[in-house]
Design an enzyme around this catalytic site. Structure first.
Site, PDB file in Angstrom:
ATOM      1  N   HIS A  13       6.218 -12.031   5.808  1.00  0.00           N
ATOM      2  CA  HIS A  13       6.011 -11.532   4.452  1.00  0.00           C
ATOM      3  C   HIS A  13       7.351 -11.213   3.821  1.00  0.00           C
ATOM      4  O   HIS A  13       8.244 -10.670   4.474  1.00  0.00           O
ATOM      5  CB  HIS A  13       5.121 -10.288   4.440  1.00  0.00           C
ATOM      6  CG  HIS A  13       5.553  -9.208   5.374  1.00  0.00           C
ATOM      7  ND1 HIS A  13       5.270  -9.235   6.712  1.00  0.00           N
ATOM      8  CD2 HIS A  13       6.259  -8.069   5.163  1.00  0.00           C
ATOM      9  CE1 HIS A  13       5.776  -8.150   7.294  1.00  0.00           C
ATOM     10  NE2 HIS A  13       6.387  -7.436   6.375  1.00  0.00           N
TER      11      HIS A  13
ATOM     12  N   ASN B 294      11.939  -8.057   6.777  1.00  0.00           N
ATOM     13  CA  ASN B 294      12.237  -7.292   7.978  1.00  0.00           C
ATOM     14  C   ASN B 294      11.840  -8.145   9.181  1.00  0.00           C
ATOM     15  O   ASN B 294      10.723  -8.658   9.244  1.00  0.00           O
ATOM     16  CB  ASN B 294      11.441  -5.983   7.983  1.00  0.00           C
ATOM     17  CG  ASN B 294      11.888  -5.039   6.884  1.00  0.00           C
ATOM     18  OD1 ASN B 294      13.068  -4.981   6.554  1.00  0.00           O
ATOM     19  ND2 ASN B 294      10.960  -4.299   6.306  1.00  0.00           N
TER      20      ASN B 294
ATOM     21  N   ILE C 131       0.823  -1.211   0.000  1.00  0.00           N
ATOM     22  CA  ILE C 131       0.000   0.000   0.000  1.00  0.00           C
ATOM     23  C   ILE C 131       0.862   1.269   0.000  1.00  0.00           C
ATOM     24  O   ILE C 131       0.379   2.345  -0.369  1.00  0.00           O
ATOM     25  CB  ILE C 131      -0.944  -0.032   1.225  1.00  0.00           C
ATOM     26  CG1 ILE C 131      -2.191   0.791   0.976  1.00  0.00           C
ATOM     27  CG2 ILE C 131      -0.240   0.370   2.504  1.00  0.00           C
ATOM     28  CD1 ILE C 131      -3.294   0.543   1.999  1.00  0.00           C
TER      29      ILE C 131
ATOM     30  N   GLY D 222      12.340  -2.572  11.224  1.00  0.00           N
ATOM     31  CA  GLY D 222      11.200  -1.996  10.514  1.00  0.00           C
ATOM     32  C   GLY D 222      10.008  -2.912  10.370  1.00  0.00           C
ATOM     33  O   GLY D 222       9.064  -2.589   9.640  1.00  0.00           O
TER      34      GLY D 222
HETATM   35  P1  AMP Z   1       7.054  -4.514   7.379  1.00  0.00           P
HETATM   36  O1  AMP Z   1       7.233  -3.080   7.766  1.00  0.00           O
HETATM   37  O2  AMP Z   1       8.282  -5.202   6.876  1.00  0.00           O
HETATM   38  O3  AMP Z   1       6.369  -5.297   8.505  1.00  0.00           O
HETATM   39  O4  AMP Z   1       6.083  -4.525   6.134  1.00  0.00           O
HETATM   40  C1  AMP Z   1       4.727  -4.297   6.221  1.00  0.00           C
HETATM   41  C2  AMP Z   1       4.326  -3.692   4.917  1.00  0.00           C
HETATM   42  O5  AMP Z   1       2.923  -3.803   4.817  1.00  0.00           O
HETATM   43  C3  AMP Z   1       4.648  -2.207   4.788  1.00  0.00           C
HETATM   44  O6  AMP Z   1       5.518  -2.013   3.661  1.00  0.00           O
HETATM   45  C4  AMP Z   1       3.279  -1.549   4.568  1.00  0.00           C
HETATM   46  O7  AMP Z   1       3.306  -0.490   3.636  1.00  0.00           O
HETATM   47  C5  AMP Z   1       2.449  -2.715   4.080  1.00  0.00           C
HETATM   48  N1  AMP Z   1       1.021  -2.621   4.333  1.00  0.00           N
HETATM   49  C6  AMP Z   1       0.406  -2.226   5.479  1.00  0.00           C
HETATM   50  N2  AMP Z   1      -0.933  -2.293   5.331  1.00  0.00           N
HETATM   51  C7  AMP Z   1      -1.166  -2.754   4.074  1.00  0.00           C
HETATM   52  C8  AMP Z   1      -2.352  -3.049   3.331  1.00  0.00           C
HETATM   53  N3  AMP Z   1      -3.595  -2.891   3.840  1.00  0.00           N
HETATM   54  N4  AMP Z   1      -2.206  -3.486   2.060  1.00  0.00           N
HETATM   55  C9  AMP Z   1      -0.976  -3.640   1.517  1.00  0.00           C
HETATM   56  N5  AMP Z   1       0.167  -3.396   2.174  1.00  0.00           N
HETATM   57  C10 AMP Z   1       0.087  -2.961   3.434  1.00  0.00           C
END
Ligand code: AMP
Ligand code: ZN
Length: 117
Positions: free
Chosen positions: A103, A90, A36, A96
């Site tokens: 993921h 991460n 997102i 982060g």
């Molecule tokens: P991390 O910071 O490695 O835990 O990655 C989480 C990722 O999820 C971040 O890059 C966010 O931008 C992404 N994210 C959070 N909410 C959503 C959502 N609803 N749809 C898609 N990506 C998301």
């Protein structure tokens, strides 16, 4: 319990379809969707459908599923026609991590500095 859907987990909700996402690939065991808040022209997240808190926990509990996630990162790169790309896991708040469902970030489509920040 590891593997079970968690009520308070954003990515479990994306798997369940109760929160929308731009899904680009799906297999029996994984989902890939656009981040997102993209940090590159291609920024796709590949997740296992089963809930595991991070990549290492996933690999320990379900190595075949961890391999499915890794295979899907290449499939995303192929779909996006990326010759080079970066896969990031991460792990921990200091690195982060903000979502506690394993993921892989697949990043590409721009120059990727090494070492990363
Ligand atoms: P991390 O910071 O490695 O835990 O990655 C989480 C990722 O999820 C971040 O890059 C966010 O931008 C992404 N994210 C959070 N909410 C959503 C959502 N609803 N749809 C898609 N990506 C998301
Ligand atoms: Zn989850």
């Amino acid at each position: 319990m590891a593997g079970e859907p968690q009520d308070d987990c954003l990515f479990c909700k994306i798997v369940a379809g109760t929160i929308p996402a731009t899904i680009v690939r799906e297999t029996e065991t994984t989902v890939a969707f656009r981040d997102i808040n993209p940090q590159a022209p291609t920024h796709v997240l590949v997740i296992p459908k089963a809930h595991h808190r991070d990549a290492a926990a996933l690999a320990a509990a379900a190595p075949e599923l961890a391999a499915d996630v890794l295979r899907e990162t290449q499939a995303v790169a192929d779909d996006e026609k990326l010759e080079s790309y970066r896969t990031v896991f991460n792990t921990g708040t200091g690195a982060g991590q903000t979502v506690w469902h394993a993921h892989a970030h697949v990043l590409g489509g721009r120059g990727l500095e090494w070492p990363p920040g």
